[in-house]
Design an enzyme around this catalytic site. Structure first.
Site, PDB file in Angstrom:
ATOM      1  N   GLY A 105      47.092  36.804  34.779  1.00  0.00           N
ATOM      2  CA  GLY A 105      45.892  35.952  35.085  1.00  0.00           C
ATOM      3  C   GLY A 105      45.514  36.098  36.747  1.00  0.00           C
ATOM      4  CG  ASN A 106      42.306  35.172  38.348  1.00  0.00           C
ATOM      5  OD1 ASN A 106      41.916  33.989  38.449  1.00  0.00           O
ATOM      6  ND2 ASN A 106      41.664  36.115  37.265  1.00  0.00           N
TER       7      ASN A 106
END
Ligand code: C5P
Length: 401
Positions: free
Chosen positions: A211-212
């Protein structure tokens, strides 16, 4: 809502920053506003009536009387205006405004005005920091006026500090945001806006993902602002802890890029405006392990495959939709942003650079530049709520073209 059709009275006082007023007038005229300029006698040493009149398309007044014996009524000028902007406002003019020292046309007009007044001070740093200036600015606020603070930087004296008049673009966006707030004009009534927001999570196994750090704040702010303006808003968000206060926004939660793509295309045909603020993961694991991956080996290799580019797909399938993309860049920012505008077949792109402190992911603030195929506009560091207004004001101005 833009300032289109608004009557703007610009009062220029005698400081070197008066040269920036040419750009300010041009920006307001470009946005469809009507501009009337008045000036103090001293301002005439810095800028000419001819250049200001040419840009504003109206005669410029600095005295109660003209050479040909006509009377320039300060009362009429004041009552004509929807908004008054004193730019640049020198220490002298500020002090006269506050204390009612009514010895010129600008002050008489100001004292007759019933409309909102914006003050963009400009002076040398020590004058700006002087207790009398500070007190006068506080008093101006207590009169209900709006101060557009001077900026930091190099001053005409050669000294460096706070005192430069705010840039014309900052003055324009402050006024535009004020107009939006007070008129609560349902300027997007009848339009359907789709916004993607937040990160995407690409599963590795049942408990892990790629993810980020995207918080989703920008997309949620855009959704609330568009809804306030009367649009039907479809917000498609990846995992985000943001909550909505506006119950009219239709929120669809997704996890991965593929899910986001599928959700977007459930609505795509029916939308008028698409804004892609999501930070979509570019790659996803090729296979998702059915069971939690055990830490048996020293190294673990996960094969990644490219995710669909949601916005690019929207661009390819565009029929009537106005498409806005975001670009978060760390190098060759402008070139890359303009490249994406072209490649993804967008109408507008919002650039935030990770080089700018307070911009981009996670922060509550953002600093943006907007590009279309023919235009560029830069904005200051602002809260994401204010940035959302700037973006939608710009979208609206493009839709009017
Ligand atoms: O190409 P890049 O990822 O920098 O482009 C950013 C823009 O494209 C953003 O508006 C983002 O929401 C959108 N995007 C997308 N799907 C992807 C990657 C980016 O919609 N897979």
């Amino acid at each position: 809502m833009s300032v289109s059709g608004k009557k703007i009275l610009i009062a220029v006082s005698g400081g070197i920053a008066a040269y920036k007023v040419h750009f300010l007038i041009r920006d307001f005229i470009k946005q469809g506003a009507e501009v009337q300029v008045i000036m103090t006698p001293d301002a005439e040493h810095f800028v000419t009536k001819l250049s200001l009149a040419t840009l504003s398309k109206k005669p410029v007044y600095s005295d109660f009387y003209d050479n040909n014996g006509t009377w320039n009524s300060h009362v009429e000028l004041a009552l004509w205006a929807d908004l008054m902007i004193v730019a640049p406002c020198t220490a002298n003019t500020l002090s006269k405004m506050i204390h009612g020292m009514c010895d010129n046309l600008v002050i008489a007009t100001y004292m007759s005005a019933k409309c909102p007044v914006f003050i963009a001070p400009a002076m040398d740093l020590d004058m700006y920091a002087h207790p009398s200036t500070k007190m006068n600015l506080e008093l101006a606020e207590s009169y209900g006026h709006f101060i557009i603070p001077a900026e930091n930087g190099e001053l005409a004296s050669g000294l460096i500090g706070q005192g430069r008049m705010a840039e014309p673009a900052t003055i324009l966006s402050t006024v535009e945001n004020y107009v939006t707030d007070v008129t609560v004009e349902r300027s997007l009534e009848g339009k359907t806006v789709l916004i993607t927001a937040g990160p995407t999570y690409e599963a590795i196994d049942p408990v892990r993902f790629i993810g980020n750090h995207s918080s989703g704040k920008m997309g949620f702010s855009l959704a609330e602002e568009a809804s306030k303006r009367g649009a039907k808003v479809i917000l498609i968000s990846g995992p985000s802890s943001q909550t909505l206060t506006d119950k009219n926004v239709e929120l669809h939660k997704v996890t991965s890029a593929k899910e986001m793509l599928a959700k977007v295309f459930e609505f795509y045909d029916k939308i008028d405006i698409g804004i892609a603020s999501a930070a979509v993961a570019d790659y996803a694991p090729k296979d998702i392990a059915k069971e939690k991956i055990k830490k048996n080996d020293e190294n673990l290799t996960i094969e990644l495959v490219k995710n669909p580019d949601i916005l690019k797909t929207m661009g390819e399938k565009k029929t009537h939709q106005f498409l806005v993309g975001f670009a978060l860049e760390t190098q060759n920012e402008e070139e890359n942003a303009k490249g994406k505008l072209q490649k993804k077949n967008l109408d507008m792109i919002v650039l935030n650079s990770l080089r700018d402190e307070g911009a981009g992911f996670k922060n509550d603030t953002n600093k943006i530049k907007i590009f279309t195929k023919t235009e560029k506009r830069e904005f200051d560091l602002k809260s994401k709520g204010e940035v959302a207004k700037d973006i939608l004001n710009f979208v609206e101005s493009q839709l009017l073209k």
